[in-house]
Structures are given as structure tokens and as C-alpha cells.
Design an enzyme around this catalytic site. Structure first.
Site, short mmCIF file in Angstrom:
data_model
loop_
_atom_site.label_atom_id
_atom_site.label_comp_id
_atom_site.label_asym_id
_atom_site.label_seq_id
_atom_site.Cartn_x
_atom_site.Cartn_y
_atom_site.Cartn_z
CG HIS A 33 -21.67 39.23 -60.87
ND1 HIS A 33 -20.66 39.24 -59.94
CD2 HIS A 33 -22.37 40.37 -60.68
CE1 HIS A 33 -20.74 40.34 -59.23
NE2 HIS A 33 -21.78 41.05 -59.64
CB CYS A 80 -19.82 43.05 -61.29
SG CYS A 80 -20.10 44.09 -59.87
CG ASN A 118 -21.90 41.81 -55.98
OD1 ASN A 118 -20.78 41.60 -56.46
ND2 ASN A 118 -22.81 42.54 -56.59
O1 UT7 Z 1 -22.91 43.61 -59.19
C1 UT7 Z 1 -23.90 44.51 -59.57
C2 UT7 Z 1 -24.26 45.26 -58.35
N1 UT7 Z 1 -25.60 45.55 -58.06
C3 UT7 Z 1 -26.68 44.74 -58.11
O2 UT7 Z 1 -26.70 43.65 -58.56
C4 UT7 Z 1 -27.93 45.33 -57.51
C5 UT7 Z 1 -29.20 44.83 -58.12
N2 UT7 Z 1 -30.31 45.28 -57.33
C6 UT7 Z 1 -30.77 44.64 -56.23
O3 UT7 Z 1 -30.26 43.58 -55.90
C7 UT7 Z 1 -31.94 45.22 -55.48
O4 UT7 Z 1 -32.41 46.36 -56.17
C8 UT7 Z 1 -31.59 45.62 -54.01
C9 UT7 Z 1 -31.38 44.36 -53.19
C10 UT7 Z 1 -30.33 46.48 -53.95
C11 UT7 Z 1 -32.73 46.40 -53.38
O5 UT7 Z 1 -33.94 45.66 -53.48
P1 UT7 Z 1 -35.25 46.37 -54.01
O6 UT7 Z 1 -36.32 45.36 -53.98
O7 UT7 Z 1 -34.94 47.01 -55.33
O8 UT7 Z 1 -35.51 47.43 -52.87
P2 UT7 Z 1 -35.66 49.01 -52.96
O9 UT7 Z 1 -34.33 49.66 -53.13
O10 UT7 Z 1 -36.72 49.35 -53.95
O11 UT7 Z 1 -36.19 49.33 -51.50
C12 UT7 Z 1 -37.46 48.82 -51.04
C13 UT7 Z 1 -37.64 49.28 -49.60
C14 UT7 Z 1 -37.44 50.77 -49.42
O12 UT7 Z 1 -38.36 51.21 -48.44
P3 UT7 Z 1 -39.73 51.97 -48.87
O13 UT7 Z 1 -39.28 53.17 -49.62
O14 UT7 Z 1 -40.46 50.99 -49.73
O15 UT7 Z 1 -40.36 52.22 -47.56
C15 UT7 Z 1 -36.04 50.88 -48.87
O16 UT7 Z 1 -35.85 52.05 -48.09
O17 UT7 Z 1 -36.69 48.65 -48.75
C16 UT7 Z 1 -35.97 49.65 -48.00
N3 UT7 Z 1 -34.60 49.17 -47.83
C17 UT7 Z 1 -34.22 48.41 -46.78
N4 UT7 Z 1 -34.91 47.95 -45.72
C18 UT7 Z 1 -34.22 47.19 -44.82
C19 UT7 Z 1 -33.53 49.35 -48.64
N5 UT7 Z 1 -32.46 48.73 -48.12
C20 UT7 Z 1 -32.87 48.14 -46.97
C21 UT7 Z 1 -32.20 47.36 -46.02
N6 UT7 Z 1 -32.92 46.89 -44.97
N7 UT7 Z 1 -30.91 47.02 -46.11
#
Ligand code: UT7
Length: 322
Positions: free
Chosen positions: A249, A111, A279
């Protein structure tokens, strides 16, 4: 010798996939994706390749700059999703453009790739080795996503953006950039390619899709991006208040709004398109720059700051007068 951006262009696949479309094929919802990321839709290739999108973006950047393919001396394509390992996407773009006088090669800095590529073009132009370059960020990430991993695949989209840059004796010599890597953290955003399989060695089969520790990448972005921006502003001997527009970004709206708050500059100084295109890794910054240029948000003479972060891990920032 001084480098100036003279033209911009971008290209997106036709197929638009909304959050509701994703909710039909996986356990997710428009609300979850919007609240966590700011993304509402993304373009997903139904056959357009990295080379198709990059070539289209380059043609638009050349037209915008009033230049012809045969004028181009260097083509740099930042990508992590080329169709083939050899030849490079840049050489394929060169062939499609008929830019026969250009040297061409790829840069893999995920990225941050566009900032790494722009920095490379600037170094060549300052050295006098080349007088101009096409600098491209192009991705078809949809083919390296695990569409069963809802925490990752919902973030990404496909597309390409390009700029035509040229040595300009009269330009204020203010293109300034910093680039960094932290290879020890590479595992937090990772994608294997092929396994070794030959008469002497056979590797265990691995999953060939992107895997990401989203929380780790998030923490890395909110801590490193502002530091990196501060470093480049200091190097350029200007302050955040001298910047007219921050073209960052497009990974997550929450990351951008945290930087806007920390810098005490309103969101009007941080144009965003991730709501429409997601993204697009190395393509995010040049596609946003092209949109802002074409809709008048970014105008000639404005001081622009850019910053990117991503797999590697890599991060970088640049400031320049557009
Ligand atoms: O260019 C660089 C590339 N990457 C990035 O910039 C990524 C940076 N990170 C992020 O943007 C965030 O970490 C994410 C958007 C990817 C994820 O958000 P988060 O607040 O860190 O969520 P999480 O992974 O901690 O998941 C929270 C909950 C989980 O459920 P439980 O375990 O709390 O019950 C996940 O299973 O949300 C669940 N979850 C979803 N639910 C519905 C994860 N993905 C999804 C989804 N829809 N798509």
C-alpha cells in the site's frame, strides 16, 4: 479450486495536481510534502466518478486477460468513496460493463480493501461457487477530504485498479492471505456520512470530511505491516527471501523504506508509485500492480507479496504466484 490473476487494469483522472499546485492554495510546500511522504503529485477528479474509473480499469483488466464482460461471474468493488450509498458501486459497474451474469457488491475495508476483496474472491473461487471475478479498488477521495486540513489532504489521490481472477486447476495453489481488523482504533481515521434527521430524531450537524491522526496511523503501519507480512509468509510456508516483489500500500515512502530495511531487501524489491499518484486507498495496490505488470517489473511466475493497512483499522497481506 485455485485462483490466479489473469489480467490487470487501471484508470486515473486526467487532472494532475503537483505539490506546487497545492502550495498555491494552502500553507504547505513541495519540500515538506516530499520529505514527509515521498509524494510529488496526485490525480484529482474533475468529474470522473468511482464508477467511471472502476469500469475503465475493469475493461482494461478484461482486455488484458482476453475475457468479455458477459464471462464475469462476480464483481467486487473495494471503495470508501462511492457516489451513492445505494446501489453499490459494484452494481453500477456491472451495469456499465453489461456484465449481466455477475453478482456484484462492495467491500469497505479502506486502504486494505483490495486485499480484503481479493481474499473474498479467493474464498468464493475455492468453494466452487464462482469460477472467476473482477476485483477492483476504486476511490475518488478528493470529495471526502477537508481541503483546509493540510496534514491530511496532501496525501491522497483518486484512481482505480482492477484484476480479473479465474479458477485454474493447473495453477500452483499458492494464493494465501491474512486479514485483520481493530475496530477499537477506528477513531484515528474517520469520516462521517449523513446526520440522522427525521420526525423522531435530529442529530447535531457534524463535519463530513476525513479526519486522521497521522502519527497514530504511521505508528500502526510500521508496527503491524511487517507482522502481517510475516504471518502470511509463515502461513504460505515461505520466507521473505522467496518473494520476488513486494507490492505494498502506497501511503508513505518512509513506511515502505522502514519495511525494506527491516527485511534487509533493497528498495528495488519495493516498487513505488506514490510519488506520482499519492495514496489512493483501496486503489493503491491494484494500480501499482497494473503499472508493474505493464512495465515488466512484475512478470508471470514471480512470487508477489502484498500488504495494506488503513481505516477500520484494518490490515492484511497476501502472497501468490503471479
Ligand atoms: O492509508 C493510510 C492513510 N494514512 C497514512 O498512512 C498516514 C500516516 N502518517 C503520515 O504519513 C504522517 O503522519 C503525515 C505525513 C500525515 C504527517 O507527518 P508527521 O511527521 O506525522 O507530521 P505532523 O502531523 O506531526 O506535523 C508536523 C508539523 C506540524 O507543525 P508543528 O506543530 O510542528 O509546528 C504540522 O502543523 O508539520 C505541520 N504540517 C505541515 N506543514 C507543511 C502538517 N501538514 C503540513 C503540510 N505542510 N502539508
Amino acid at each position: 479450486m485455485k485462483m490466479r490473476i489473469l489480467g490487470t487494469g487501471s484508470s486515473l483522472p486526467k487532472n494532475l495536481v503537483t505539490n506546487d499546485d497545492l502550495a498555491k492554495i494552502m500553507d504547505t510546500s513541495d519540500e515538506w510534502i516530499r520529505e514527509r511522504t515521498g509524494i510529488r503529485s496526485r490525480h484529482i477528479s474533475t468529474g470522473e466518478t468511482v464508477v467511471d474509473l472502476a469500469t475503465d480499469a475493469c475493461l482494461k483488466a478484461l482486455e488484458n486477460a482476453g475475457k468479455k464482460p458477459e464471462d464475469v461471474e462476480l464483481i467486487l468493488v473495494a471503495t470508501v468513496s462511492p457516489e451513492v450509498s445505494i446501489p453499490s458501486a459494484a452494481c453500477q459497474v456491472q451495469a456499465k460493463l453489461n456484465a449481466d451474469n455477475a453478482a456484484a457488491f462492495d467491500i469497505n475495508a479502506a486502504c486494505s480493501g483490495f486485499i480484503f476483496a481479493l481474499t473474498t474472491a479467493n474464498a468464493y473461487i475455492q468453494s466452487g461457487m464462482f469460477k472467476n471475478a473482477l476485483v477492483v479498488g476504486a476511490e475518488v477521495l478528493s470529495k471526502i477530504m477537508d481541503w483546509n486540513d493540510r496534514g491530511t489532504c496532501i496525501l491522497f489521490g483518486d484512481g482505480a485498479g482492477a484484476v480479473y481472477v479465474e479458477a485454474d486447476e493447473n495453477a500452483e495453489n499458492d494464493f494465501c492471505s491474512v486479514i485483520h481488523s481493530n475496530g477499537k482504533k477506528g477513531v484515528v481515521l474517520h469520516c462521517p456520512t449523513r446526520d440522522i434527521k427525521n420526525p423522531w430524531y435530529e442529530q447535531e450537524e457534524t463535519v463530513k470530511f476525513v479526519s486522521m491522526d497521522g502519527r497514530e496511523v504511521f505508528k500502526f503501519a510500521v508496527s503491524q505491516v511487517p507482522l502481517c507480512l510475516e504471518e502470511v509468509l509463515e502461513k504460505a510456508n515461505i520466507t521473505k527471501d522467496d518473494v520476488d516483489m513486494f507490492v505494498l500500500h502506497q501511503a508513505n515512502l518512509r513506511i515502505i523504506s522502514s519495511i525494506s530495511k527491516r527485511y534487509e531487501r533493497g528498495m528495488e524489491f519495493f516498487p513505488c508509485n506514490m510519488d506520482r499518484v499519492g495514496n489512493m486507498s483501496s486503489a493503491s495496490i491494484p494500480v501499482l500492480l497494473d503499472e508493474c505488470h505493464r512495465n515488466g517489473t512484475v512478470k508471470k511466475g514471480m512470487k508477489i507479496a502484498m500488504a495494506g493497512f488503513g481505516a477500520g483499522l484494518t490490515y492484511g497481506a497476501a502472497v501468490f504466484t503471479f
